[in-house]
Design a protein around this motif. Structure first.
Motif, PDB file in Angstrom:
ATOM      1  N   GLU A 162       0.203 -11.826   3.342  1.00  0.00           N
ATOM      2  CA  GLU A 162       1.454 -12.444   3.727  1.00  0.00           C
ATOM      3  C   GLU A 162       2.375 -10.725   4.395  1.00  0.00           C
ATOM      4  O   GLU A 162       3.076 -11.162   5.111  1.00  0.00           O
ATOM      5  CB  GLU A 162       2.001 -12.547   2.741  1.00  0.00           C
ATOM      6  CG  GLU A 162       1.602 -14.133   2.283  1.00  0.00           C
ATOM      7  CD  GLU A 162       1.533 -14.531   0.856  1.00  0.00           C
ATOM      8  OE1 GLU A 162       2.230 -15.854   0.668  1.00  0.00           O
ATOM      9  OE2 GLU A 162       2.028 -13.497  -0.361  1.00  0.00           O
ATOM     10  N   ASN A 163       2.379  -9.581   3.656  1.00  0.00           N
ATOM     11  CA  ASN A 163       3.789  -8.745   3.863  1.00  0.00           C
ATOM     12  C   ASN A 163       3.376  -7.867   4.484  1.00  0.00           C
ATOM     13  O   ASN A 163       4.015  -7.139   5.445  1.00  0.00           O
ATOM     14  CB  ASN A 163       3.441  -7.728   2.639  1.00  0.00           C
ATOM     15  CG  ASN A 163       3.751  -8.579   0.997  1.00  0.00           C
ATOM     16  OD1 ASN A 163       4.585  -9.137   1.245  1.00  0.00           O
ATOM     17  ND2 ASN A 163       3.151  -7.801   0.126  1.00  0.00           N
ATOM     18  N   GLU A 164       2.462  -7.862   5.041  1.00  0.00           N
ATOM     19  CA  GLU A 164       1.948  -6.679   6.442  1.00  0.00           C
ATOM     20  C   GLU A 164       1.237  -7.662   7.294  1.00  0.00           C
ATOM     21  O   GLU A 164       1.949  -6.962   8.407  1.00  0.00           O
ATOM     22  CB  GLU A 164       0.680  -5.596   6.174  1.00  0.00           C
ATOM     23  CG  GLU A 164       0.900  -4.619   5.039  1.00  0.00           C
ATOM     24  CD  GLU A 164      -0.446  -3.994   4.108  1.00  0.00           C
ATOM     25  OE1 GLU A 164      -1.605  -3.933   5.352  1.00  0.00           O
ATOM     26  OE2 GLU A 164      -0.316  -3.272   3.252  1.00  0.00           O
ATOM     27  N   LEU A 165       0.667  -8.945   7.441  1.00  0.00           N
ATOM     28  CA  LEU A 165       0.487  -9.501   9.406  1.00  0.00           C
ATOM     29  C   LEU A 165       1.125 -10.536   9.267  1.00  0.00           C
ATOM     30  O   LEU A 165       1.133 -11.519   9.513  1.00  0.00           O
ATOM     31  CB  LEU A 165      -1.503 -10.033   8.505  1.00  0.00           C
ATOM     32  CG  LEU A 165      -2.167  -9.138   9.115  1.00  0.00           C
ATOM     33  CD1 LEU A 165      -3.120  -9.643   8.599  1.00  0.00           C
ATOM     34  CD2 LEU A 165      -2.315  -8.402   9.465  1.00  0.00           C
ATOM     35  N   ASN A 166       2.434 -11.318   8.140  1.00  0.00           N
ATOM     36  CA  ASN A 166       3.344 -11.974   8.616  1.00  0.00           C
ATOM     37  C   ASN A 166       2.181 -13.549   8.331  1.00  0.00           C
ATOM     38  O   ASN A 166       3.654 -13.852   8.792  1.00  0.00           O
ATOM     39  CB  ASN A 166       3.927 -11.796   9.224  1.00  0.00           C
ATOM     40  CG  ASN A 166       5.397 -10.350   9.056  1.00  0.00           C
ATOM     41  OD1 ASN A 166       5.538 -10.104   7.688  1.00  0.00           O
ATOM     42  ND2 ASN A 166       5.166  -9.764  10.277  1.00  0.00           N
ATOM     43  N   VAL A 167       1.841 -13.554   7.714  1.00  0.00           N
ATOM     44  CA  VAL A 167       0.933 -14.832   7.403  1.00  0.00           C
ATOM     45  C   VAL A 167       2.173 -15.144   6.451  1.00  0.00           C
ATOM     46  O   VAL A 167       1.222 -15.229   5.312  1.00  0.00           O
ATOM     47  CB  VAL A 167      -0.327 -14.836   7.949  1.00  0.00           C
ATOM     48  CG1 VAL A 167      -0.896 -15.947   7.547  1.00  0.00           C
ATOM     49  CG2 VAL A 167      -0.764 -14.269   8.958  1.00  0.00           C
ATOM     50  N   PRO A 168       2.239 -16.811   6.585  1.00  0.00           N
ATOM     51  CA  PRO A 168       1.864 -17.086   4.835  1.00  0.00           C
ATOM     52  C   PRO A 168       1.516 -18.295   4.730  1.00  0.00           C
ATOM     53  O   PRO A 168       0.994 -19.317   5.477  1.00  0.00           O
ATOM     54  CB  PRO A 168       3.993 -18.427   5.637  1.00  0.00           C
ATOM     55  CG  PRO A 168       3.624 -18.698   7.136  1.00  0.00           C
ATOM     56  CD  PRO A 168       2.933 -16.810   7.541  1.00  0.00           C
ATOM     57  N   LYS A 180       7.042 -20.663  -1.168  1.00  0.00           N
ATOM     58  CA  LYS A 180       7.983 -20.181  -1.448  1.00  0.00           C
ATOM     59  C   LYS A 180       8.604 -20.975  -2.352  1.00  0.00           C
ATOM     60  O   LYS A 180       9.020 -22.112  -2.376  1.00  0.00           O
ATOM     61  CB  LYS A 180       8.561 -19.483  -0.128  1.00  0.00           C
ATOM     62  CG  LYS A 180       8.549 -18.558   0.633  1.00  0.00           C
ATOM     63  CD  LYS A 180       7.570 -17.461  -0.497  1.00  0.00           C
ATOM     64  CE  LYS A 180       7.045 -17.207   1.200  1.00  0.00           C
ATOM     65  NZ  LYS A 180       5.252 -15.492   0.575  1.00  0.00           N
ATOM     66  N   GLU A 186      -1.770 -11.217  -0.835  1.00  0.00           N
ATOM     67  CA  GLU A 186      -0.365 -10.198  -0.143  1.00  0.00           C
ATOM     68  C   GLU A 186      -0.797  -9.250   0.768  1.00  0.00           C
ATOM     69  O   GLU A 186       0.655  -9.761   1.655  1.00  0.00           O
ATOM     70  CB  GLU A 186      -0.374  -9.606  -1.426  1.00  0.00           C
ATOM     71  CG  GLU A 186       0.264 -10.179  -3.322  1.00  0.00           C
ATOM     72  CD  GLU A 186      -0.134  -8.729  -3.861  1.00  0.00           C
ATOM     73  OE1 GLU A 186      -0.144  -7.774  -3.464  1.00  0.00           O
ATOM     74  OE2 GLU A 186      -0.339  -9.906  -4.994  1.00  0.00           O
TER      75      GLU A 186
END
Length: 130
Positions: A109-115, A119, A106
């Protein structure tokens, strides 16, 4: 002289199979460590204790699963109660590990924008064949 040193070093190197056998006999077979040392020609009790500790750490982190009980152990209520405690502890450790991994995902994904996770939704679905 070098041959003598090499012989000494080789004398105290043990295979992974021997290490696992020794640890399994102690942790899951309830055998006395001194007997295991004598049977397997292990020269140092510190070495054996270290293997047991490392194995326990691997179990706690989920790297190793607990082996199945032997048939004789399933008949003994004390062994079964001990197994329940071991499994509850292992489950708790696994849940903590899952929580930590999900938190790391999380954050990535959310703070580092690493997918990381796929989805759900139509945009990622393969096209339908007609």
């Amino acid at each position: 002289m070098q041959d003598h040193i090499r012989d000494l070093l080789n004398r105290f190197q043990y295979s992974e199979q021997l290490k696992e056998s020794a640890v399994s006999r102690i942790l899951f077979g309830g055998e006395d460590p001194s007997q295991v040392m004598a049977d397997l020609d292990i020269h140092n009790s510190y070495t054996l204790r270290n293997w047991v500790l490392l194995y326990k750490q691997k179990i706690q982190t989920g790297l190793i699963t607990l082996p199945a009980l032997k048939k004789a152990q399933t008949q003994d209520i004390t062994d079964l109660k001990q197994r329940i405690e071991e499994l509850e502890y292992a489950l708790n450790q696994a849940n903590l590990l899952i929580l930590a991994l999900n938190t790391m995902i999380e954050v990535a994904e959310n703070e580092l924008n690493v997918p990381i996770r796929k989805k759900s939704g139509r945009s990622g679905a393969p096209p339908k064949r007609s």
